[in-house]
Design an enzyme around this catalytic site. Structure first.
Site, short mmCIF file in Angstrom:
data_model
loop_
_atom_site.label_atom_id
_atom_site.label_comp_id
_atom_site.label_asym_id
_atom_site.label_seq_id
_atom_site.Cartn_x
_atom_site.Cartn_y
_atom_site.Cartn_z
N GLY A 159 0.84 -1.21 0.00
CA GLY A 159 0.00 0.00 0.00
C GLY A 159 0.87 1.25 0.00
O GLY A 159 0.52 2.27 0.60
N GLY A 178 -0.66 4.73 -0.97
CA GLY A 178 -1.84 5.24 -0.27
C GLY A 178 -1.52 6.43 0.62
O GLY A 178 -0.41 6.97 0.62
N GLN A 179 -2.52 6.79 1.42
CA GLN A 179 -2.41 7.99 2.26
C GLN A 179 -1.21 7.91 3.21
O GLN A 179 -0.43 8.84 3.32
CB GLN A 179 -3.70 8.17 3.08
CG GLN A 179 -3.73 9.45 3.88
CD GLN A 179 -4.70 9.39 5.06
OE1 GLN A 179 -5.26 8.35 5.38
NE2 GLN A 179 -4.90 10.52 5.69
N ILE A 200 -0.45 -1.54 -6.09
CA ILE A 200 -1.30 -2.25 -7.05
C ILE A 200 -1.47 -1.35 -8.28
O ILE A 200 -1.42 -0.13 -8.16
CB ILE A 200 -2.68 -2.64 -6.45
CG1 ILE A 200 -3.36 -1.44 -5.78
CG2 ILE A 200 -2.54 -3.80 -5.48
CD1 ILE A 200 -4.78 -1.70 -5.33
N TYR A 232 -15.18 -1.87 8.48
CA TYR A 232 -13.81 -1.39 8.72
C TYR A 232 -13.38 -1.72 10.15
O TYR A 232 -12.31 -2.29 10.38
CB TYR A 232 -13.79 0.12 8.46
CG TYR A 232 -12.45 0.80 8.68
CD1 TYR A 232 -11.42 0.65 7.75
CD2 TYR A 232 -12.23 1.62 9.78
CE1 TYR A 232 -10.21 1.29 7.92
CE2 TYR A 232 -11.02 2.25 9.97
CZ TYR A 232 -10.01 2.08 9.04
OH TYR A 232 -8.81 2.72 9.22
N LYS A 271 -10.64 -4.35 11.65
CA LYS A 271 -9.51 -3.89 12.48
C LYS A 271 -9.44 -4.69 13.79
O LYS A 271 -8.35 -5.06 14.23
CB LYS A 271 -9.61 -2.39 12.75
CG LYS A 271 -9.36 -1.53 11.50
CD LYS A 271 -7.96 -1.77 10.94
CE LYS A 271 -7.67 -1.02 9.66
NZ LYS A 271 -6.43 -1.49 9.00
N1 SER Z 1 -9.27 7.64 9.07
C1 SER Z 1 -10.03 6.44 9.11
C2 SER Z 1 -11.39 6.64 8.58
O1 SER Z 1 -11.92 7.71 8.77
C3 SER Z 1 -10.13 5.92 10.51
O2 SER Z 1 -9.02 5.17 10.84
O3 SER Z 1 -11.97 5.75 8.05
#
Ligand code: SER
Length: 319
Positions: free
Chosen positions: A8, A11-12, A35, A143, A147
């Site tokens: 990744g 990514g951010q 990717i 999400y 986690k």
């Molecule tokens: N920054 C993430 C989100 O807002 C949280 O970990 O989904």
């Protein structure tokens, strides 16, 4: 010397973490895994080795680990919270199947693994203020579910197989480099972009919605510092609460207005994001991270806002 794979890397977090790790451990010792749908920037492509690294493809990841003799993997592949709600099966595939692939490879090939968790690992039944390190975690988003599962699986692989897994629960991360996509905390990045461009900011969350946030340099330090920490001092592993600042839209808007006096904001609530934000903590208790590996952030809301506005003005060539 470590040999690191960042999954990744475009990514951010990954885009900045890869650069930071290359500066720290040497360009050739950090492989930027990406990717094709999120291609490498020129800077990442030219500054060190890279490879297509889809965390859902175990064979591909194992080959990279062998080829580059990787001993440490930073796995940053994830769909953020709001986009995860729109694609829950894909979120599961990347964040559970992918993590399991990686842990199996780490077990076989003796790699340390860092897969971040999040404030999203808490839910409505968790204590809202000063949320403890060890408490109820019943998140309502895919999400968050992914986690919590990652935290549990990572601890399982440590206790059962001795895999050196370590992680933090990141707050909302704010940066002027690579924008986030599809997160609930993203408004706290977007507000700076609007302010610098002279646009009115449409805030998707209600006034009074408090969440923990952190400036990217502190987040990068947290990753490196934890992975460098003396393992004998770690009572916890997956994943440490870390915190830097907690604010609501009114507080960040007031800070932005000090730096951009013409700044204007209006509210237009996004129901999905509001519901997610309401289920997350207002602020985390990060005392275990402070005690066990010396966590200490550098930036608060004021110093972060000054740096964000300054850097975004340079980025967009605005005086
Ligand atoms: N920054 C993430 C989100 O807002 C949280 O970990 O989904």
């Amino acid at each position: 010397m470590k040999k690191i794979l960042v999954i990744g890397a475009t990514g951010q977090i990954g885009s900045e973490l890869t650069t930071e790790l290359r500066a720290r451990y040497g360009n050739n010792n950090v492989v930027a895994g990406y990717i094709p749908s999120a291609p490498l920037t020129e800077a990442l492509a030219e500054s060190g080795p890279s490879a297509i690294a889809d965390v859902t493809d175990a064979k591909q990841i194992a080959e990279i680990v062998d080829k580059h003799q990787i001993d440490t993997v930073y796995n940053l592949a994830a769909l953020l919270s709001a986009v995860g709600e729109k694609k829950p099966l894909l979120a599961w595939h990347i964040q559970i199947d992918g993590v399991l692939n990686l842990l199996e490879i780490a077990k076989e090939k003796n790699c340390a693994v860092f897969t971040p968790s999040s404030i999203g690992a808490f839910g409505n039944s968790s204590p809202k203020d000063n949320t403890p390190q060890d408490t109820i975690q019943r998140p309502q988003t895919i999400y968050g579910i992914s986690k919590v599962t990652t935290e549990l699986l990572s601890d399982y692989y440590f206790h059962k197989y001795g895999v050196d897994t370590r992680s933090v629960r990141f707050p909302g991360l704010i940066s002027y480099v690579t924008p986030p996509g599809g997160g609930t905390t993203d408004y706290a990045v977007d507000i700076y972009y609007s302010a610098v461009k002279g646009e009115k900011f449409v805030c998707p969350l209600q006034a009074g919605t408090f969440m923990d946030m952190m400036y990217m340099p502190d987040a990068l330090n947290a990753c490196v510092q934890l992975m460098e920490a003396d393992p004998s001092k770690l009572i916890h592993r997956n994943a440490f609460n870390i915190a830097a600042m907690s604010f609501d839209p009114e507080m960040i808007a007031a800070e932005v207005k000090k730096l951009v006096p013409d700044f204007q904001m209006e509210y237009q609530i996004d129901e999905l994001r509001q519901k997610i934000a309401n289920s997350w903590p207002n602020s985390l208790d990060d005392s275990c991270a402070r005690e066990e590996w010396g966590w200490k952030p550098q930036y608060d809301l004021t110093s972060m806002s000054q740096d964000m506005i300054e850097k975004l003005k340079i980025k967009f060539g605005i005086k």
